[in-house]
Design an enzyme around this catalytic site. Structure first.
Site, PDB file in Angstrom:
ATOM      1  N   CYS A 124       6.532 -10.186  -8.667  1.00  0.00           N
ATOM      2  CA  CYS A 124       5.792 -10.275  -9.932  1.00  0.00           C
ATOM      3  C   CYS A 124       5.922 -11.645 -10.585  1.00  0.00           C
ATOM      4  O   CYS A 124       5.135 -11.989 -11.465  1.00  0.00           O
ATOM      5  CB  CYS A 124       6.264  -9.193 -10.888  1.00  0.00           C
ATOM      6  SG  CYS A 124       5.797  -7.531 -10.365  1.00  0.00           S
ATOM      7  N   ALA A 163       8.861   0.404   6.047  1.00  0.00           N
ATOM      8  CA  ALA A 163       8.612  -0.067   4.680  1.00  0.00           C
ATOM      9  C   ALA A 163       7.843  -1.380   4.747  1.00  0.00           C
ATOM     10  O   ALA A 163       8.297  -2.417   4.277  1.00  0.00           O
ATOM     11  CB  ALA A 163       9.932  -0.244   3.926  1.00  0.00           C
ATOM     12  N   GLY A 218       4.815  -2.139   3.612  1.00  0.00           N
ATOM     13  CA  GLY A 218       3.979  -2.559   2.492  1.00  0.00           C
ATOM     14  C   GLY A 218       2.503  -2.655   2.810  1.00  0.00           C
ATOM     15  O   GLY A 218       1.956  -1.841   3.561  1.00  0.00           O
ATOM     16  N   GLY A 238      -7.417  -7.346  -3.645  1.00  0.00           N
ATOM     17  CA  GLY A 238      -6.623  -6.154  -3.439  1.00  0.00           C
ATOM     18  C   GLY A 238      -5.940  -6.151  -2.081  1.00  0.00           C
ATOM     19  O   GLY A 238      -5.964  -7.142  -1.343  1.00  0.00           O
ATOM     20  N   ASP A 245       3.733   0.842  -0.277  1.00  0.00           N
ATOM     21  CA  ASP A 245       2.295   0.585  -0.192  1.00  0.00           C
ATOM     22  C   ASP A 245       1.659   1.049   1.109  1.00  0.00           C
ATOM     23  O   ASP A 245       0.439   1.144   1.194  1.00  0.00           O
ATOM     24  CB  ASP A 245       2.022  -0.917  -0.347  1.00  0.00           C
ATOM     25  CG  ASP A 245       2.143  -1.388  -1.786  1.00  0.00           C
ATOM     26  OD1 ASP A 245       2.399  -0.537  -2.654  1.00  0.00           O
ATOM     27  OD2 ASP A 245       1.980  -2.588  -2.032  1.00  0.00           O
TER      28      ASP A 245
END
Length: 277
Positions: free
Chosen positions: A19, A88, A90, A223, A262
């Site tokens: 982030c 994992a 993503g 996206g 994700d």
């Protein structure tokens, strides 16, 4: 606590502050190392977890319960056995098959290396015109970052408003006005059809249905999609949304293989339908 744990990671870094990427690019976060929240030795010394960076998982042998990996630096393959496997992986950036999409100067912001690269480009202040394709959250934050670095920014969005999946038209109109007050040119309802180069391999124009926009830097912020290639090749069930199918315990169609994040599809708490979030 008593089970040997090995983590396979293809990047050189783990535990990155995703982030913070736009704020490092803009200069709000000043130090590169601030994006690396945990160093490798922490995981070994504190948690007794072995992490292999620069190592890509390339196949899963579910019958033998082994993962084949590739050391990217040395181009050497090896295998790891497992009793339980956790995927994992993503997501990966959504990049449509635009003509010219492979030109130099077209970027995504997904991994910490992308943040380092875009920061260095912005810091040089040689790029005066940037185009952001997509007016979602990443597009918004990167518009702010590029303006802070003195760039003229044009934002192109195929739908009729900014933040189209989050806001209704009335509120989106206020956000668009704020962007424009800060110098961002916003083009809603404009679908990108391709890119043109300068003859030397670098992007020079973004082509839409109604315009040709000059650009020396293009950021694709369209996206993400679940990173399911490894799971699919291993024969694990992929759900109707394109994410890995799991039960309420995050088990895949193979009961000793778990996954989360994700790359999985979730069950919406209200509608009970499968969704990607």
């Amino acid at each position: 606590p008593h089970v040997p744990i090995t983590v396979i990671e293809q990047d050189d870094y783990v535990s990155t502050a995703t982030c913070g990427f736009p704020y490092y690019i803009s200069g709000v976060i000043e130090k590169q190392e601030s994006l690396i929240t945990r160093k490798l030795d922490y995981f070994k010394k504190t948690l007794d977890i072995d992490i292999l960076t620069g190592t890509r998982a390339i196949s899963i042998d579910r019958k033998a319960r082994q993962v084949e990996v590739l050391n990217l630096a040395e181009n050497e393959k090896s295998r790891f056995s497992y009793d339980r496997l956790v995927l994992a992986m993503g997501s990966v950036p959504a990049v449509p098959a635009f003509p010219g999409k492979d030109l130099n100067g077209i970027y995504v912001l997904n991994r910490v290396k992308d943040a380092f690269l875009l920061h260095d480009l912005a810091l040089k202040r040689e790029i005066k015109k940037a185009v952001i394709v997509g007016a979602g959250l990443i597009g918004m934050e990167m518009a702010e970052a590029f303006v802070a670095r003195g760039m003229a920014v044009t934002m192109v969005e195929a739908l009729d408003r900014v933040l189209p999946t989050l806001l209704d038209r009335e509120i989106a109109a206020l956000v668009q006005k704020h962007l424009e007050d800060k110098g961002v040119k916003v083009l809603p309802g404009q679908r990108v059809s391709g890119f043109e180069g300068d003859g030397q391999g670098w992007v020079s124009k973004v082509i839409t249905e109604d315009a040709q926009i000059e650009a020396r830097l293009v950021l694709l912020a369209l996206g993400v999609k679940p990173n399911v290639a490894l799971a699919k090749e291993a024969g694990l069930k992929i759900g109707s949304t394109g994410g890995i199918a799991v039960n309420e315990y995050l088990q895949t169609s193979d009961e000793v293989v778990y996954t989360g994040g994700d790359c999985v599809e979730n069950t919406h708490l209200v509608t009970r339908k499968k969704v990607l979030v």
